[in-house]
Design an enzyme around this catalytic site. Structure first.
Site, PDB file in Angstrom:
ATOM      1  NE  ARG A  95      14.794   8.959  -2.006  1.00 36.12           N
ATOM      2  CZ  ARG A  95      16.115   9.030  -2.085  1.00 36.12           C
ATOM      3  NH1 ARG A  95      16.723   8.752  -3.219  1.00 36.12           N
ATOM      4  NH2 ARG A  95      16.819   9.396  -1.037  1.00 36.12           N
ATOM      5  CE  LYS A 117      -7.489   2.407  -2.232  1.00 36.48           C
ATOM      6  NZ  LYS A 117      -8.819   2.202  -1.629  1.00 36.48           N
ATOM      7  CD  GLU A 159     -13.725  -6.183  -2.949  1.00 41.92           C
ATOM      8  OE1 GLU A 159     -14.340  -5.293  -3.549  1.00 41.92           O
ATOM      9  OE2 GLU A 159     -13.218  -6.013  -1.819  1.00 41.92           O
ATOM     10  CE  LYS A 200      -9.223  -0.994  -8.214  1.00 45.01           C
ATOM     11  NZ  LYS A 200      -8.875  -1.650  -7.011  1.00 45.01           N
ATOM     12  CD  GLU A 210     -10.341   5.495  -1.402  1.00 42.83           C
ATOM     13  OE1 GLU A 210     -10.003   4.419  -1.899  1.00 42.83           O
ATOM     14  OE2 GLU A 210     -10.699   5.614  -0.233  1.00 42.83           O
ATOM     15  NE  ARG A 214      -8.576   3.302  -5.809  1.00 36.15           N
ATOM     16  CZ  ARG A 214      -7.372   2.889  -6.107  1.00 36.15           C
ATOM     17  NH1 ARG A 214      -6.500   3.722  -6.633  1.00 36.15           N
ATOM     18  NH2 ARG A 214      -7.008   1.643  -5.900  1.00 36.15           N
ATOM     19  CG  ASN A 218     -14.068   2.466  -0.202  1.00 36.91           C
ATOM     20  OD1 ASN A 218     -13.286   1.527  -0.213  1.00 36.91           O
ATOM     21  ND2 ASN A 218     -13.670   3.731  -0.258  1.00 36.91           N
ATOM     22  CG  HIS A 221     -15.236  -2.262   1.131  1.00 31.93           C
ATOM     23  ND1 HIS A 221     -16.009  -2.663   0.076  1.00 31.93           N
ATOM     24  CD2 HIS A 221     -14.042  -2.901   0.976  1.00 31.93           C
ATOM     25  CE1 HIS A 221     -15.305  -3.474  -0.699  1.00 31.93           C
ATOM     26  NE2 HIS A 221     -14.116  -3.655  -0.171  1.00 31.93           N
ATOM     27  CG  HIS A 225     -12.995  -2.669   5.845  1.00 35.19           C
ATOM     28  ND1 HIS A 225     -12.782  -1.515   5.123  1.00 35.19           N
ATOM     29  CD2 HIS A 225     -12.318  -3.642   5.185  1.00 35.19           C
ATOM     30  CE1 HIS A 225     -12.030  -1.789   4.069  1.00 35.19           C
ATOM     31  NE2 HIS A 225     -11.733  -3.076   4.084  1.00 35.19           N
ATOM     32  CG  HIS A 237     -11.764  -8.299   1.792  1.00 37.19           C
ATOM     33  ND1 HIS A 237     -11.966  -7.320   2.744  1.00 37.19           N
ATOM     34  CD2 HIS A 237     -11.965  -7.692   0.593  1.00 37.19           C
ATOM     35  CE1 HIS A 237     -12.269  -6.189   2.151  1.00 37.19           C
ATOM     36  NE2 HIS A 237     -12.270  -6.379   0.849  1.00 37.19           N
TER      37      HIS A 237
END
Ligand code: GLY
Length: 331
Positions: A95, A117, A159, A200, A210, A214, A218, A221, A225, A237
């Protein structure tokens, strides 16, 4: 909150961080380049194809075989894939246990290596299963970049540029560091990485899950994406993020400060070419983007350095703007 240690050549900190962890995950590229750090590591195959539930289970299996306990900490030594999957293993083992992020790629140093993330890909969808689980510590040593392949440089550059659009200071630094970035000058890249880390971590500390702020991470993106998925992930990417940024900025040019747009477009064109994918296909993909609201497609646009805006377009507005933008970018 993650404790971040950043330096140009802090391999002794990397060694100490690894010694403080009960278990290390890395990939075969890093294991071959840095055998001194990988002697007892669990080695996965490099690349996105490893970011699967099967690899996750093999990591968890090894952690349980080695008798790791809840008080133990694990380390991710590698790029985005190693960080994402190891962080996720740390999130679910008993956990949740502590983990240390040691990013070795430019992308992981400026983006994925901090922020928590963590995920694996599932049923053909990137990052479908995951958790927010921030590393307890990140050791960012830019010396690792000396062995980074060209494709990965381009990936990280996307990025890095994106993050530098989020503060006046970082944007000025980027403008003054372009030749150094292209030449991979160590001091120059270090300063950029250090600045991106500050931005960041500040954003993540204010909005770890987010819920609002946050989302500014993006930029580029939505289109990025969509292109990435339609193209079958042929490019890295970051290259799709670069294409995504130039297209989205051209689509929303009236929302962006003219001087800023005039400066940033040539920079993006130094690193990427406009997309060839049709408006219809990109729109169809973008319609399933998780940022969308009320059937409208969301784009995050930097209106000036340090200020962003969310723009929402209907499918027909999106298609029209995309077609016009790509035409203009190619002319
Ligand atoms: N890569 C975007 C984020 O960490 O939120």
């Amino acid at each position: 909150m993650t404790e971040i240690v950043c330096g140009k050549n802090i391999m002794s900190d990397v060694k100490a961080a690894l010694e403080g962890c009960a278990f290390t995950v890395t990939d075969n590229n890093i294991a071959a380049l840095y055998p001194e750090f990988a002697a007892d590591a669990f080695v996965i195959k490099a690349g996105e194809s490893s970011k699967t539930p099967d690899t996750l289970l093999s990591i968890l299996d090894e952690m349980s075989r080695r008798g790791l306990r809840r008080s133990d900490r694990i380390a991710a030594l590698g790029g985005g894939v190693v960080g994402d999957i190891t962080g996720f293993a740390a999130a679910v083992y008993m956990r949740g246990i502590k983990w240390t992020s040691i990013p070795t790629s430019l992308l992981a140093m400026v983006d994925s290596g901090i922020g928590g993330k963590t995920a694996v890909d599932f049923n053909g969808v990137k990052n479908l299963i995951g958790a927010f689980h921030e590393p307890t510590k990140a050791v960012v040593c830019t010396e690792f970049l000396t062995t980074l392949p060209d494709r990965e440089w381009k990936c990280g550059t996307g990025e890095l540029i994106k993050t530098c659009l989020l503060s006046e200071k970082a944007y000025c630094l980027l403008k003054n560091s372009l030749s150094g970035l292209l030449e991979k000058d160590k001091d120059c890249v270090y300063s950029l990485v250090e600045e991106c880390l500050k931005i960041k971590s500040d954003v993540v500390n204010k909005d770890p899950k987010e819920n609002g702020l946050r989302k500014i991470l993006n930029i580029g993106h939505t289109v990025g994406h969509a292109l990435e998925s339609l193209d079958g992930y042929k490019l890295s990417h970051g290259e799709y993020v670069l294409k995504g940024m130039m297209t989205e900025f051209a689509m929303c040019k009236d929302s962006i400060d003219k001087k800023f747009l005039g400066e940033i477009m040539p920079v993006l064109k130094m690193f990427a070419v406009p997309p060839k994918t049709t408006a219809k296909a990109v729109c169809e993909k973008a319609r399933s983007d998780k940022k969308n609201k009320d059937e409208r497609i969301a784009l995050v646009i930097p209106v000036s350095p340090s200020d962003t805006k969310e723009v929402y377009l209907t499918a027909s507005q999106f298609t029209e703007c995309y077609e016009r933008a790509v035409k203009e970018l190619k002319s």
